[in-house]
Write a protein that holds these residues in place. Structure first.
Motif, PDB file in Angstrom:
ATOM      1  N   ASP A   1      33.612 -65.364 -39.746  1.00  0.00           N
ATOM      2  CA  ASP A   1      32.507 -66.198 -40.220  1.00  0.00           C
ATOM      3  C   ASP A   1      32.796 -66.836 -41.578  1.00  0.00           C
ATOM      4  O   ASP A   1      32.025 -67.670 -42.051  1.00  0.00           O
ATOM      5  CB  ASP A   1      31.207 -65.386 -40.297  1.00  0.00           C
ATOM      6  CG  ASP A   1      31.234 -64.388 -41.434  1.00  0.00           C
ATOM      7  OD1 ASP A   1      32.330 -63.893 -41.770  1.00  0.00           O
ATOM      8  OD2 ASP A   1      30.153 -64.105 -41.992  1.00  0.00           O
ATOM      9  N   SER A   2      33.921 -66.448 -42.216  1.00  0.00           N
ATOM     10  CA  SER A   2      34.331 -67.040 -43.492  1.00  0.00           C
ATOM     11  C   SER A   2      35.800 -66.700 -43.697  1.00  0.00           C
ATOM     12  O   SER A   2      36.357 -65.858 -42.974  1.00  0.00           O
ATOM     13  CB  SER A   2      33.477 -66.514 -44.657  1.00  0.00           C
ATOM     14  OG  SER A   2      33.845 -65.191 -44.988  1.00  0.00           O
ATOM     15  N   PRO A   3      36.454 -67.319 -44.656  1.00  0.00           N
ATOM     16  CA  PRO A   3      37.865 -66.982 -44.910  1.00  0.00           C
ATOM     17  C   PRO A   3      38.093 -65.543 -45.331  1.00  0.00           C
ATOM     18  O   PRO A   3      39.227 -65.061 -45.279  1.00  0.00           O
ATOM     19  CB  PRO A   3      38.255 -67.955 -46.050  1.00  0.00           C
ATOM     20  CG  PRO A   3      37.295 -69.097 -45.916  1.00  0.00           C
ATOM     21  CD  PRO A   3      36.012 -68.485 -45.454  1.00  0.00           C
TER      22      PRO A   3
ATOM     23  N   LEU B   1      31.975 -57.457 -41.906  1.00  0.00           N
ATOM     24  CA  LEU B   1      33.049 -56.675 -42.529  1.00  0.00           C
ATOM     25  C   LEU B   1      34.086 -57.614 -43.148  1.00  0.00           C
ATOM     26  O   LEU B   1      34.221 -58.776 -42.737  1.00  0.00           O
ATOM     27  CB  LEU B   1      33.721 -55.779 -41.480  1.00  0.00           C
ATOM     28  CG  LEU B   1      32.823 -54.738 -40.800  1.00  0.00           C
ATOM     29  CD1 LEU B   1      33.557 -54.117 -39.626  1.00  0.00           C
ATOM     30  CD2 LEU B   1      32.385 -53.679 -41.804  1.00  0.00           C
ATOM     31  N   PRO B   2      34.862 -57.132 -44.112  1.00  0.00           N
ATOM     32  CA  PRO B   2      35.892 -57.977 -44.732  1.00  0.00           C
ATOM     33  C   PRO B   2      37.122 -58.081 -43.840  1.00  0.00           C
ATOM     34  O   PRO B   2      37.441 -57.181 -43.068  1.00  0.00           O
ATOM     35  CB  PRO B   2      36.221 -57.237 -46.023  1.00  0.00           C
ATOM     36  CG  PRO B   2      35.919 -55.816 -45.724  1.00  0.00           C
ATOM     37  CD  PRO B   2      34.758 -55.818 -44.791  1.00  0.00           C
TER      38      PRO B   2
END
Length: 566
Positions: free
Chosen positions: A489-491, A564-565
């Motif tokens: 959902d994101s870098p 989560l990352p």
């Protein structure tokens, strides 16, 4: 220099303020003293110049007046018929009787005496005549008694000279020092009735009446040839030197300068003394201002240093300290902010301790379950083998799935696992739940291949699936599907969505559940590893920006999003 800068940087802020204000005060004051001294000196020199010019003008006017009186007196003597007749008899070698001599003395010599005695601008009158005659009083003398006979024969017109008196004969300037001048002499040739020069007339002017300062060392006569070239001889002027003012005025009849020197030593000492007094006063003022600033800064920085001491105590680990209310100013805001900071630190420390206890407790429980799982796993393997021997393959397959669940639970690394490992666990879990409850639930996976190897907390998806099976499909019959979607959902992060199209929940229930997961509402006693446990473990491992969130709609769907990352 570096040591001085280092020393200045180590000073307390109030001392820095004192030094800065002192320098700000001293530098302009020094400039004021310097400017004042220059302006005052310029003013004093200007006043002294005006005074000197006025004095020289007065002296020049007095000298001109005395010269006019002397010239008028000279003309009266040279044109007097009584004197001419008497002198003519002398030059003609006529016999002059005693009676004629006494009459001349009474009639003429006495009048000259009266002129001398009555006029302070005339010191003496002397008449020198060639020939043999009886000298009368102190006015009429034989020319032979004149010291410089050549001077008499060469004198063709009226001239002015400087000299000194010796009660009888005048010595001219070439014979004396210019500082010893005490008379000014007007000398004119005497012409008898036959137009022949037969003597001279001298009228002396006393300088003490004309120029009172002439006997002082700072005023004297100076000949044109002895003076500096390049000055206008028709004007008076003043020359300024570092130590004196030199005033001069040219006297045309005398062909000489009157020079007066006014020393500036006294004025310089006066200005220097005044500057020293002002400097002392400024030093006193600076000391007073410094003391006032020191007292003021001590009062102003009292709260600041109290806050600084509190910060030092906090640095040493004393989190029980709280600052008093300093009011509405900057110190009040700073003190309030520090109190809030300490409260937040206390709260964070309590949260950290609680989370560490929870992690330890989870580890202990997981270790206990792992020990129990070993025993159960071995028993299940024996039952599975017996079922296969007996030909009950459905039971054997279920035992295989159950064994995978137990094997997954007894892994030594019970903190993080790969995403694909957790998905394999979920597939076995769904198969067992279908066997146990006679469900017909299909697991639909949509997972990006690049995130299959990403690490996630162990047993973080299973509680989400378990809630979906127990609460989402509990009232439904027939075939259903459970969706797990994993995507970036994101870098820097990715999401795991567990979606079911079951009975759903109301908005109120969703809000309460989200608050319970985030610890805002106390939850009931946990039965196993629940949603809050998953939330807490994620935030401990990855930070507050990660965690899970629930979205649902009544009689439609329920979606649990796990962020989560990468």
């Amino acid at each position: 220099m570096n040591n001085l800068i280092e020393w200045a940087t180590l000073l307390k802020i109030r001392y820095k303020i004192i030094f800065i204000n002192t320098f700000i005060l001293i530098i302009p004051l020094i400039g004021v003293i310097f400017a004042f001294s220059r302006l005052h000196k310029s003013f004093e020199i200007e006043q002294e110049t005006i005074s000197l010019e006025t004095n020289l003008t007065r002296i020049s006017e007095n000298l001109n007046l005395s010269q006019q009186i002397a010239q008028m007196t000279m003309q009266s003597i040279l044109l007097d018929n009584t004197l001419k007749q008497y002198v003519q008899k002398i030059t003609d070698n006529q016999v002059i009787s005693l009676q004629e001599t006494m009459t001349f003395n009474t009639a003429y010599i006495s009048s000259i005496d009266r002129i001398v005695y009555a006029n302070p601008y005339i010191h003496d009158i002397k008449i020198y005549i060639e020939g043999e005659f009886l000298e009368i009083g102190t006015r009429l003398y034989n020319a032979s008694r004149y010291k410089n006979q050549d001077y008499i024969s060469n004198l063709k017109e009226s001239v002015w000279n400087f000299g000194v008196s010796n009660n009888f004969e005048y010595y001219r300037r070439e014979d004396v020092d210019i500082f010893d001048v005490d008379i000014i002499i007007l000398t004119a040739p005497y012409i008898d009735m036959s137009r022949k020069q037969v003597g001279i007339v001298e009228i002396s002017i006393p300088t003490q009446y004309v120029i009172q300062e002439i006997n002082n060392e700072n005023m004297f006569f100076l000949g044109e040839s002895q003076f500096l070239n390049g000055f206008d001889l028709n004007q008076l002027g003043v020359i300024q030197t570092p130590d004196a003012l030199i005033g001069y005025v040219y006297i045309e009849e005398l062909n000489d300068f009157i020079v007066k020197v006014n020393s500036l030593d006294f004025m310089n000492k006066k200005i220097s003394k005044m500057a020293n007094i002002i400097l002392v006063l400024i030093c006193v003022l600076v000391i007073i201002v410094t003391l006032v600033i020191n007292k003021t800064t001590t009062i102003l920085f009292k709260n600041f240093y109290e806050i600084l001491d509190a910060i030092k105590n906090i640095q040493q680990g004393n989190f029980d300290i709280r600052l008093r209310d300093f009011g509405q100013g900057e110190m009040g805001e700073l003190g309030e902010s520090i109190n809030i900071l300490v409260d937040n630190i206390d709260s964070l420390m309590e949260d950290i301790v609680a989370r560490e206890l929870m992690v330890k407790d989870s580890e202990i429980k997981a270790l206990q379950n792992q020990i129990n799982a070993h025993f159960i796993y071995n028993v299940l393997e024996a039952i599975k083998m017996k079922a296969e021997i007996e030909g009950v393959y459905e039971v054997s397959d279920s035992l295989t799935h159950l064994g995978k669940l137990l094997r997954y639970s007894i892994k030594t690394d019970f903190c993080k696992v790969k995403l694909y490992e957790e998905i394999n666990y979920i597939e076995s879990y769904i198969s067992l739940m279908n066997f146990r409850h006679d469900y017909d639930i299909t697991l639909q996976l949509q997972i990006s291949p690049e995130i299959l190897n990403k690490e996630i907390p162990k047993m973080s998806i299973q509680p989400l699936v378990e809630n979906a099976l127990l609460h989402g499909f509990s009232q439904l019959d027939g075939k259903s599907s459970l969706y797990i979607v994993c995507k970036e959902d994101s870098p820097t992060s990715f999401t795991i969505e567990v979606l079911d199209f079951g009975c759903g929940m109301s908005n109120e229930t969703v809000d309460i559940l989200n608050q319970r997961i985030n610890g805002k509402i106390l939850s009931h006693k946990d039965r196993g590893i629940g949603l809050k446990n998953v939330q807490d473990r994620i935030k401990i491992l990855f930070g507050e920006e990660y965690g899970l969130n629930i979205k649902s709609q009544q009689d439609s769907f329920t979606k649990v999003i796990l962020r989560l990352p990468l």
